[in-house]
Scaffold this active site. Structure first.
Site, PDB file in Angstrom:
ATOM      1  NE  ARG A  21      -3.585  -2.486   2.344  1.00  0.00           N
ATOM      2  CZ  ARG A  21      -4.827  -2.617   2.776  1.00  0.00           C
ATOM      3  NH1 ARG A  21      -5.474  -1.569   3.211  1.00  0.00           N
ATOM      4  NH2 ARG A  21      -5.422  -3.793   2.773  1.00  0.00           N
ATOM      5  CB  SER A 189     -17.430  -0.326   4.338  1.00  0.00           C
ATOM      6  OG  SER A 189     -16.397  -1.220   4.721  1.00  0.00           O
ATOM      7  CG  HIS A 217     -19.302   2.496   5.928  1.00  0.00           C
ATOM      8  ND1 HIS A 217     -18.462   3.257   5.132  1.00  0.00           N
ATOM      9  CD2 HIS A 217     -18.486   1.710   6.673  1.00  0.00           C
ATOM     10  CE1 HIS A 217     -17.205   2.926   5.376  1.00  0.00           C
ATOM     11  NE2 HIS A 217     -17.194   1.999   6.308  1.00  0.00           N
ATOM     12  CE  LYS A 248     -15.744   5.107   7.292  1.00  0.00           C
ATOM     13  NZ  LYS A 248     -14.849   5.178   8.462  1.00  0.00           N
TER      14      LYS A 248
END
Length: 407
Positions: A21, A189, A217, A248
């Site tokens: 990553r 999610s 979410h 979020k």
């Protein structure tokens, strides 16, 4: 023994598997989101459009949030000064907890520094409060829930994802007199599918089990006041503990649980993840409270968000892309190969100025790698056209036919 050799081998393994990553250094532009500036490793810059952020409604730049944060910062300074037990509880924290309890129709709410910590701390602490507790956990629960269940020292059962029949089998196999809790999510999610909330609540009633739902979410985005899927479906009153995030849809930072006064008091009193952590900054709490308060009355923003998600899904389906669509706001495109997934992400960024991170193992199972798009009300027609055109071009360039992608 060479520690560096082992470290090098561990990192190289990620490179070899195509799932190393990489951080992308971006600076979001206030008042111009989803546009941002990407600073490349060589120091050069280019404009990009962010398509993978979790600031689902653009509240991270909303004037009511920024004004509240500035006012708190000017009034009391930067930090909270300590843990909640030692000088770190302020009027801002209490006001936010009051807003959250009201949002979910609960007696109380308890703030944490993140929803991850809220899940981990609560689920790992409950067996201390309820001796002998068995936790029944959905197989695709978030890593924070898995970690909390794993290290709580109590018994656990894992039921197949959204499989109510399997959950029933597990409940029936255990002693009826033992305390039980069912932990699951409202919106998962990675695939964007919904949990069978009503059916799980029915089982909980039948087997005298507590219910714990992760609405991370969904809060802010579903329900007439943003209380999540449980509010939308009129089920919040049947859930004992609701977990949510402020990072979020609400655009700030932090996590929480909402539950009865006694439950929040017990978790507050026993959870190390709460007791020994410095509290959120007052300005963060003030901004989050302003965001929660605003979204209780901004249905238009929620409607615009759902509209944007439907438009993007329709257009990507029109290209014949293998879209995973369960009716939520999350838009995953299945790639199925970590190397191809990273390659497409890199090409979107470098060639088209579109930033979407590849989602690889262990976030999703091997073979289900995907690009996960998160449309928002601040993604306009110009941004949508650019994304759809780029995906159309890249899908052909990468020679990834539908058969390969769905294998």
């Amino acid at each position: 023994m060479s520690y560096e050799t082992d470290i090098d081998a561990a990192i190289q393994k990620l490179h070899d598997e195509g799932r190393y990553r990489t951080f992308i250094d971006i600076a979001r532009e206030r008042g111009n989101f989803p546009h941002a500036t990407w600073t490349r490793p060589d120091g050069t810059e280019r404009p990009v459009t962010v398509w993978c952020g979790n600031d689902y409604l653009g509240m991270g730049q909303h004037p009511v949030v920024l004004e509240a944060m500035h006012a708190a910062l000017d009034a009391v300074g930067a930090g909270s000064g300590g843990t909640r037990n030692i000088s770190g509880t302020t009027v801002y924290h209490k006001a936010l907890e009051s807003e959250l309890a009201d949002l979910h129709g609960k007696e109380a709410a308890l703030l944490f520094t993140s929803a991850y910590i809220a899940n981990d701390a609560t689920l790992s602490t409950l067996p201390k409060i309820l001796p002998g507790l068995i936790i029944y956990s959905d197989a695709l629960n978030h890593a924070s829930m898995i970690e909390g269940v794993r290290r709580n020292g109590g018994a656990k059962r894992v039921f197949r994802h959204n499989d109510v029949a399997h959950l029933r089998e597990l409940l029936e196999a255990d002693d009826p007199s033992v305390p039980k809790l069912i932990a699951f999510e409202s919106v998962y999610s990675m695939d964007g599918d919904f949990g069978p909330i009503a059916e799980i609540c029915d089982l909980a009633d039948e087997f005298n089990a507590l219910t714990y739902i992760d609405e991370v979410h969904a809060v802010g985005m579903y329900g007439p006041h943003g209380g999540g899927v449980t509010e939308r479906d009129g089920l919040a009153g049947r859930i004992d503990i609701i977990n949510g995030t402020l990072a979020k849809a609400y655009g700030v930072m932090g996590g929480y649980i909402a539950a009865s006064e006694k439950m929040c008091d017990a978790v507050r009193s026993y959870a190390p993840g709460f007791i020994f952590t410095t509290s959120l900054t007052p300005s963060t709490a003030a901004g989050a409270a302003a965001s929660v308060r605003h979204l209780k009355h901004d249905q238009a923003l929620r409607d615009a968000h759902q509209t944007q998600a439907r438009i993007l899904k329709t257009r990507l389906k029109g290209l014949g892309l293998p879209l995973i669509d369960h009716g939520s706001h999350i838009v995953p495109v299945h790639v199925g190969n970590p190397v191809h997934c990273k390659m497409m992400s890199d090409m979107l960024l470098e060639d088209h100025g579109i930033y979407v991170q590849p989602i690889n193992f262990p976030t999703v199972p091997r073979g289900t790698e995907r690009l996960r798009f998160t449309p928002s009300p601040v993604h306009g027609p110009r941004e949508m056209d650019a994304l759809v055109n780029a995906m159309d071009t890249l899908w052909a360039q990468c020679a990834l036919n539908r058969a390969d992608l769905s294998a």
